[in-house]
Design a protein around this motif. Structure first.
Motif, short mmCIF file in Angstrom:
data_model
loop_
_atom_site.label_atom_id
_atom_site.label_comp_id
_atom_site.label_asym_id
_atom_site.label_seq_id
_atom_site.Cartn_x
_atom_site.Cartn_y
_atom_site.Cartn_z
N ASP A 230 -129.23 -14.24 56.16
CA ASP A 230 -128.06 -14.59 55.36
C ASP A 230 -127.23 -15.68 56.03
OD1 ASP A 230 -128.74 -12.81 53.41
OD2 ASP A 230 -127.25 -11.31 53.92
N ILE A 231 -127.03 -15.58 57.34
CA ILE A 231 -126.21 -16.56 58.05
C ILE A 231 -126.90 -17.91 58.10
CG2 ILE A 231 -125.37 -17.20 60.35
CD1 ILE A 231 -124.46 -14.34 60.73
N LEU A 232 -128.19 -17.93 58.42
CA LEU A 232 -128.90 -19.21 58.49
C LEU A 232 -128.98 -19.86 57.12
CD1 LEU A 232 -130.44 -21.31 60.08
CD2 LEU A 232 -132.51 -19.92 59.87
N LYS A 233 -129.22 -19.08 56.08
CA LYS A 233 -129.26 -19.62 54.72
C LYS A 233 -127.91 -20.22 54.35
CE LYS A 233 -129.68 -18.19 49.88
NZ LYS A 233 -129.92 -17.08 48.94
N TYR A 234 -126.82 -19.54 54.71
CA TYR A 234 -125.48 -20.04 54.39
C TYR A 234 -125.23 -21.37 55.09
CZ TYR A 234 -120.60 -19.77 52.98
OH TYR A 234 -119.38 -20.03 52.41
N LEU A 235 -125.61 -21.47 56.36
CA LEU A 235 -125.44 -22.71 57.11
C LEU A 235 -126.27 -23.84 56.49
CD1 LEU A 235 -125.54 -21.37 60.77
CD2 LEU A 235 -123.56 -22.35 59.61
N ILE A 236 -127.50 -23.54 56.07
CA ILE A 236 -128.36 -24.54 55.43
C ILE A 236 -127.73 -25.03 54.14
CG2 ILE A 236 -130.59 -24.90 54.28
CD1 ILE A 236 -131.78 -22.91 56.34
N ASN A 237 -127.23 -24.10 53.33
CA ASN A 237 -126.66 -24.47 52.03
C ASN A 237 -125.39 -25.29 52.15
OD1 ASN A 237 -128.73 -23.15 50.73
ND2 ASN A 237 -127.55 -21.33 50.23
N LYS A 238 -124.70 -25.19 53.28
CA LYS A 238 -123.49 -25.97 53.50
C LYS A 238 -123.80 -27.43 53.86
CE LYS A 238 -119.86 -23.42 52.77
NZ LYS A 238 -118.75 -23.82 51.88
N GLY B 182 -124.56 -29.30 56.50
CA GLY B 182 -123.86 -29.98 57.58
C GLY B 182 -122.38 -29.75 57.64
N GLY B 183 -121.83 -28.99 56.69
CA GLY B 183 -120.40 -28.70 56.69
C GLY B 183 -120.05 -27.64 57.73
N ALA B 184 -118.87 -27.76 58.30
CA ALA B 184 -118.41 -26.78 59.28
C ALA B 184 -118.10 -25.45 58.58
CB ALA B 184 -117.18 -27.29 60.00
N VAL B 185 -118.51 -24.35 59.19
CA VAL B 185 -118.34 -23.02 58.62
C VAL B 185 -117.64 -22.13 59.64
CG1 VAL B 185 -119.52 -20.99 57.71
CG2 VAL B 185 -120.41 -23.27 57.21
N SER B 186 -116.56 -21.49 59.24
CA SER B 186 -115.86 -20.60 60.16
C SER B 186 -116.60 -19.27 60.27
CB SER B 186 -114.43 -20.35 59.69
OG SER B 186 -114.41 -19.56 58.52
N ASP C 213 -121.24 -14.60 66.84
CA ASP C 213 -121.76 -15.43 67.93
C ASP C 213 -123.09 -14.88 68.44
OD1 ASP C 213 -119.52 -17.03 67.73
OD2 ASP C 213 -118.45 -16.03 69.35
N VAL C 214 -123.20 -13.55 68.53
CA VAL C 214 -124.44 -12.92 68.99
C VAL C 214 -125.58 -13.21 68.02
CG1 VAL C 214 -125.58 -10.71 69.43
CG2 VAL C 214 -123.28 -11.12 70.32
N ILE C 215 -125.30 -13.09 66.72
CA ILE C 215 -126.34 -13.35 65.71
C ILE C 215 -126.76 -14.82 65.75
CG2 ILE C 215 -126.86 -13.35 63.24
CD1 ILE C 215 -124.88 -11.02 62.96
N ILE C 216 -125.80 -15.73 65.90
CA ILE C 216 -126.11 -17.15 66.01
C ILE C 216 -127.02 -17.37 67.22
CG2 ILE C 216 -125.16 -19.42 66.59
CD1 ILE C 216 -124.70 -18.80 63.70
N GLY D 12 -112.77 -24.09 67.76
CA GLY D 12 -111.65 -23.63 66.94
C GLY D 12 -112.00 -23.33 65.51
N ILE D 13 -113.26 -23.55 65.12
CA ILE D 13 -113.66 -23.30 63.72
C ILE D 13 -114.83 -22.32 63.66
CG2 ILE D 13 -114.49 -24.34 61.58
CD1 ILE D 13 -113.12 -26.93 62.39
N GLY D 14 -115.99 -22.77 64.07
CA GLY D 14 -117.19 -21.93 63.98
C GLY D 14 -118.44 -22.72 64.29
N TYR D 15 -119.27 -22.96 63.25
CA TYR D 15 -120.55 -23.61 63.47
C TYR D 15 -120.89 -24.56 62.32
CZ TYR D 15 -121.28 -19.94 66.95
OH TYR D 15 -121.15 -19.10 68.02
N LYS D 16 -121.83 -25.46 62.58
CA LYS D 16 -122.43 -26.25 61.51
C LYS D 16 -123.88 -26.48 61.88
CE LYS D 16 -121.38 -30.96 63.13
NZ LYS D 16 -120.76 -32.25 62.76
#
Length: 224
Positions: free
Chosen positions: A157-165, A167-171, A192-195, A217-221
């Motif tokens: 779910d997390i990797l799919k969400y990052l892909i669908n964004k 390149g956008g930053a995701v908190s 952070d552990v899942i990432i 200060g935000i999260g990941y992209k």
């Protein structure tokens, strides 16, 4: 948590709607000036715009047209103007929806969810073809360089969400509230552990990442 920009000069109404939406996990930025609203949209990341038509200094129909010139963000018109001409003009100038005031905040929430759901599907369909990642929803798997990754439900779910964004930053909070398998009580540290586990499965060095970048200060992209 999805970010909503509300351009509305009736601040009492704006606060009522904002409080209701925030209780339903939407972050709302209220702007009562059309020019400042346009500037804010151009310099910040938002997922949807709620736009009044009767604004000081610039008619909402013209503002809608200006927004649409450079942005594909969903726009919901929220207006006391009930004339069919206004509705038609708003839709022809780029609005996605038109809600005559007064209305129940529950209906606004339902329409926001509907537009964001369609936007999510559109983004998924527009995943770059040259990406090293490929989401295969029917099989519930993600390919990395043509090979299926062995992922837990949360990792998927997390990797799919990052892909669908794209390149956008995701908190971290956005991941918690938008990934169905993630419990709302999950901590940022757990994200952070899942990432970290996802990085390990794609052979990524967290100190010199090629794909998943931490944004201070935000999260990941995810960079394609």
């Amino acid at each position: 948590m999805a970010e909503i920009l509300m351009i509305e000069d009736d601040l009492e109404l704006a606060e009522i709607l904002s409080e209701y939406l925030q209780k339903n996990n939407y972050n709302v930025t209220i702007i009562d000036d059309p020019y400042l609203g346009l500037s804010t949209l151009n310099t910040n990341k938002f997922d949807l715009v709620i736009l009044d038509l009767t604004l000081p200094g610039l008619d909402g129909l013209q503002l809608c047209k200006e927004i649409r010139k450079n942005n594909n963000i969903p726009i919901i018109i929220s207006s006391a103007r009930h004339d069919i001409t206004d509705k038609v003009n708003a839709l022809e100038n780029g609005a996605d929806d038109y809600m005559p005031k007064p209305y129940n905040p529950q209906e606004l929430l339902a329409r926001i969810r509907s537009h964001l759901r369609r936007e999510s599907i559109k983004i998924e369909r527009e995943t770059p073809q040259n990406s090293d990642f490929e989401v295969k929803d029917f099989e519930h798997e993600i390919l990395f360089k043509g090979k299926a990754l062995s992922l837990t439900v949360a990792e998927y779910d997390i990797l799919k969400y990052l892909i669908n964004k794209q390149g956008g930053a995701v908190s971290r909070e956005e991941l918690i509230y938008n990934c169905e398998s993630i419990n709302e009580d999950t901590t940022n540290k757990s994200i952070d552990v899942i990432i970290g586990r996802i990085r390990a499965k794609i052979g990524e060095n967290p100190k010199a990442p090629r794909y998943i970048h931490a944004i201070r200060g935000i999260g990941y992209k995810l960079v394609f």
